[in-house]
Design an enzyme around this catalytic site. Structure first.
Site, mmCIF file in Angstrom:
data_model
loop_
_atom_site.group_PDB
_atom_site.id
_atom_site.type_symbol
_atom_site.label_atom_id
_atom_site.label_comp_id
_atom_site.label_asym_id
_atom_site.label_seq_id
_atom_site.Cartn_x
_atom_site.Cartn_y
_atom_site.Cartn_z
ATOM 1 N N CYS A 13 0.993 -1.278 -0.072
ATOM 2 C CA CYS A 13 -0.164 0.149 0.078
ATOM 3 C C CYS A 13 1.034 1.462 -0.214
ATOM 4 O O CYS A 13 2.014 1.005 -0.113
ATOM 5 C CB CYS A 13 -0.570 -0.003 1.225
ATOM 6 S SG CYS A 13 -0.199 0.294 2.850
ATOM 7 N N CYS A 16 3.328 1.695 2.644
ATOM 8 C CA CYS A 16 4.629 0.908 2.580
ATOM 9 C C CYS A 16 5.669 1.803 1.674
ATOM 10 O O CYS A 16 6.770 1.916 2.183
ATOM 11 C CB CYS A 16 4.460 -0.241 1.666
ATOM 12 S SG CYS A 16 3.361 -1.749 2.409
ATOM 13 N N ASP A 431 10.448 32.163 -29.026
ATOM 14 C CA ASP A 431 11.447 32.481 -29.578
ATOM 15 C C ASP A 431 11.304 32.630 -31.117
ATOM 16 O O ASP A 431 10.182 31.767 -31.462
ATOM 17 C CB ASP A 431 12.684 31.580 -29.442
ATOM 18 C CG ASP A 431 13.973 32.064 -30.198
ATOM 19 O OD1 ASP A 431 14.445 33.037 -29.958
ATOM 20 O OD2 ASP A 431 14.449 31.277 -31.056
ATOM 21 N N ASP A 642 14.806 26.791 -29.007
ATOM 22 C CA ASP A 642 15.665 25.611 -29.890
ATOM 23 C C ASP A 642 16.951 25.698 -30.029
ATOM 24 O O ASP A 642 17.547 24.740 -30.357
ATOM 25 C CB ASP A 642 14.875 25.259 -31.249
ATOM 26 C CG ASP A 642 15.326 26.590 -32.346
ATOM 27 O OD1 ASP A 642 15.370 27.710 -31.868
ATOM 28 O OD2 ASP A 642 15.770 26.047 -33.438
ATOM 29 N N ASP A 646 19.277 29.332 -26.285
ATOM 30 C CA ASP A 646 18.131 29.665 -25.410
ATOM 31 C C ASP A 646 17.925 28.811 -24.061
ATOM 32 O O ASP A 646 17.121 29.072 -23.237
ATOM 33 C CB ASP A 646 16.775 29.111 -26.274
ATOM 34 C CG ASP A 646 16.492 29.931 -27.461
ATOM 35 O OD1 ASP A 646 16.838 31.191 -27.500
ATOM 36 O OD2 ASP A 646 16.316 29.317 -28.722
#
Length: 755
Positions: A13, A16, A431, A642, A646
């Protein structure tokens, strides 16, 4: 600090999971630990100079559980066999327990209803027969509960196993007394009732709940299983001039591989000969097949559609795109969302409190009524119904389905925290180059001081291309490609003292002349006069083109006009984000006029232009702080980019979103990655985040309400009002249903579809 991932065994459970997490965190040198009950995994961050993996694994073993290092590559068929074995074992116990429970309940119906039922033979209710039938259920079917409770007792802790063992054990042990000493009860004016059927049925119902929960949880990881099943089993490799079929594991970097129409591409690589279209939807989420020709990259597990081709293996085994995606999704599914902290806090004190309530319930009932049977029924019901499993499953199951659904749609989500924050985004920064635009600019205009095409103009182009060839910027690539198309002879001369000026341009010495190519702002800072070509700049920038100035030995000699077309999805994505109540901002190092032209085309009104890479982080910070003027919390800002430049801004943003077609550095710094590079993924990611968080809230509501209402009812709060006591059997069924309902609700996310 090192991070390791562990596979855990023996958890029954959510309590635990909390116990294991605390044990690992108590190891000196462990900085952080997250245990995910739904996937039975732990993520551990530790100082390797202060501790080691053995000590961490030992800490788990010391409290009665098992842990081992999570394998990076999972044998899918072996894992499936193991899952089927566990499932079959659980089902056998449920069937056995179910048959016995039905027999026991039928035998006890006269006692339970107080009616004479002639169609039930009296011997079926014989306590000795019920004892004989119940004992195998307790010993075999219920073994895990009692063993788990014993381990907990040994380590001075309690969990779900403790509650079940106490509840069913109490019913079973109590029943032994009227079985062995019925006369004692008769003399006391008590009926020698037994509750073997309650003990057996409760164990069976809880096992049924765990069985259904196990099957449902397997479905939450269906995305991982689907990804694992994508990989080709064999590859057709050219060895010693012959085509040979070999196992995928035997492919080496540099092997030349043949792929025919309809076949899966076995590993990542670069096409050397042939033309085709490839279906990459299973990796990128992009439904339209992509045309491929020599020089193009291909991704392992994608499907070749029309033509045949040969390609050179570049990445194999753990280094393929598919293997990296699987690893990232596994790590994301093993992570915890911040919202889970509330449930974890409740679970940490839940079992001890429930045991306290159960003891209080027994004492109150025995004091008020003096009825041992009623006291036992209410106590057992409290112990059985109070299962924290639903709370432990509420968040991770939704996260598992959400991250898996993201992978299916070409969105890699690094962690549950990213998934949670994404639904709160208020402002998103896009961007320009490579994000809103294709990132493949081309030179459309080339103007020199001379103004006419002549040998001097070609020489100037050669010098400019020689310097730009050393740069990795998309604009530099455009200039080099333009020079090649205009007949400039290659190889180009090697520039000396080359230097890239971040956000400004490049410079170097060619033919003993200082060549500087960059923005008009940089030229002004250098003190170079640009008025002779300024009119051309105004016209080019008004058309949304970027300009790059060429100066030789401090004198302007020419100007490039470079156009980068918008991605087809850009306008629609910006419009959709704005409709979703998100402010869209454009960020670019380009000049303001070009930025305004592009922004107007896509419908963005807020622009940050002429921003250097080192200024992008400050721009993100300023937007995060903007809302502090109006309210007392910072604005949730997402950044989409990208490029290498950046990466710092992606890391600074609350949610960094990298375009998968960009650089590895940008992807590493981001929280979400759009594998295909299609901006539609931004909208899908945010909508998926919102759907996942709604699902988590529903699950937490179900789990909290269930326990809030269930425990008082089990304790007998309704008895004074309507004379009703909750039968322990019904409590067991309700407990089993709670976990199943939470997982089933999480599975609804599998129906999520990007719009």
């Amino acid at each position: 600090m090192e991070i390791t991932y562990l596979e855990l065994k023996g958890m029954g459970c959510a309590a635990c999971a909390n116990k294991i997490q605390k044990a690992i965190e108590n190891v000196a040198g462990v900085a952080e630990c997250q245990v995910n009950f739904a996937v039975a995994q732990a993520t551990v961050k530790y100082n390797s100079h202060k501790t080691n993996l053995y000590k961490i694994l030992q800490s788990v073993k010391n409290i009665g559980f098992e842990a081992e290092l999570l394998q990076e590559t999972i044998n899918f068929s072996e894992k499936e066999k193991e899952n089927r074995r566990i499932e079959r074992q659980m089902l056998n116990k449920v069937i056995f327990g179910g048959v016995i429970s039905v027999i026991l309940i039928i035998g006890c119906l006269p006692m339970m209803t107080g009616l004479k039922l002639p169609w039930i033979p009296s011997w079926l209710g014989n306590p000795w027969l019920q004892l004989i039938l119940t004992t195998p259920v307790m010993v075999w079917c219920g073994k895990s509960f009692f063993v788990g409770a014993a381990k907990g007792l040994k380590n001075h802790s309690a969990d779900m196993n403790t509650l079940v063992a106490l509840g069913t054990g109490a019913a079973y042990l109590y029943s032994l007394f009227p079985t062995f000493f019925p006369d004692f009860f008769t003399k006391q004016g008590l009926h020698p009732d037994v509750y073997y059927e309650a003990a057996a049925t409760i164990i069976t119902l809880i096992l049924l709940g765990r069985f259904l929960e196990y099957r449902a949880r397997k479905q939450t990881s269906a995305a991982i299983q689907k990804l694992m099943g994508l990989q080709a089993k064999t590859a057709r490799v050219i060895r010693d001039g012959k085509e040979v079929d070999i196992l995928i594991e035997q492919v080496k970097v540099g092997d030349l591989i043949v792929v025919r129409p309809g076949e899966k591409i076995p590993v990542d690589g670069e096409i050397k000969s042939g033309f085709s279209t490839v279906d990459e939807s299973m990796v990128t989420g992009e439904s339209v097949p992509v045309e491929k020709e020599p020089g193009d990259e291909v991704i392992g597990a994608t499907i070749n559609k029309t033509g045949s081709f040969k390609f050179e293996a570049a990445r194999v085994g753990k280094k393929t795109v598919l293997a990296q995606i699987i690893k990232l999704v596994q790590q994301a599914q093993a992570s915890k969302a911040p919202i889970q902290k509330l449930a974890d806090m409740v679970i940490s004190w839940f079992v001890p409190v429930v045991m306290g309530i159960a003891i209080a319930t027994f004492l109150i009932w025995i004091y008020v009524t003096g009825n041992l049977t009623m006291s036992l029924i209410t106590t057992v019901s409290v112990l059985i119904i109070a299962c924290p499993c639903a709370l432990g499953l509420a968040t991770p199951t939704s996260v598992m389905v959400g991250t898996g659904k993201g992978a299916e749609n070409g969105i890699l989500i690094k962690g549950a925290d990213s998934l949670e924050v994404a639904h709160k985004i208020q402002t998103i920064i896009l961007d320009k180059t490579g994000t809103l635009t294709q990132g493949k600019p081309t030179v459309t205009n080339y103007i020199t001081v001379e103004g006419t095409t002549n040998e001097k103009e070609i020489k100037l182009l050669e010098i400019a291309a020689a310097v730009e060839r050393k740069s990795e910027h998309p604009l530099a690539t455009a200039i080099v490609e333009y020079a090649q198309s205009q007949g400039v002879e290659f190889p180009l001369p090697e520039p000396e003292k080359f230097e890239a000026m971040s956000g400004m341009g490049v410079q170097g010495i060619v033919f003993d002349k200082l060549v500087q190519i960059g923005t008009s702002r940089w030229m002004k800072e250098l003190g170079i006069e640009i008025t002779n070509l300024l009119n051309y700049q105004d016209k080019l920038e008004a058309d949304g083109k970027t300009t790059a100035w060429i100066a030789i030995d401090g004198q302007i000699e020419g100007i490039f006009g470079i156009a980068d077309t918008l991605k087809p999805s850009s306008k629609n994505v910006v419009r959709t984000l704005q409709k979703m109540g998100i402010e869209v901002v454009m960020l670019t190092g380009d000049n303001r006029r070009t930025a305004e032209a592009i922004a107007a085309e896509v419908g963005i009104s807020k622009i940050f232009a002429e921003v250097r890479p080192d200024q992008k982080v400050e721009t993100v910070k300023s937007l995060q702080l903007e809302k502090k003027k109006r309210r007392d919390d910072h604005q949730i800002v997402a950044m989409v980019g990208d490029g290498i430049n950046d990466a710092p801004a992606l890391a600074q943003a609350d949610v960094g979103i990298a375009i998968g077609t960009g650089t590895d550095v940008a992807i590493a710094a981001s929280d979400l990655t759009l594998i295909s590079g299609d901006l539609t993924g931004i909208v899908t990611a945010i909508k998926l985040s919102r759907a996942t968080m709604n699902n988590i809230r529903q699950n937490l509501f179900f789990a909290f309400i269930y326990n809030t209402l269930g425990i008082p009812i089990a304790a007998g709060i309704l008895y004074p009002l309507i004379g009703l006591l909750l039968n322990p059997i019904i409590a067991g069924g309700a407990m089993a249903f709670s976990s199943v309902s939470v997982v089933t609700n999480a599975l609804r996310l599998r129906k999520f579809k990007p719009q």
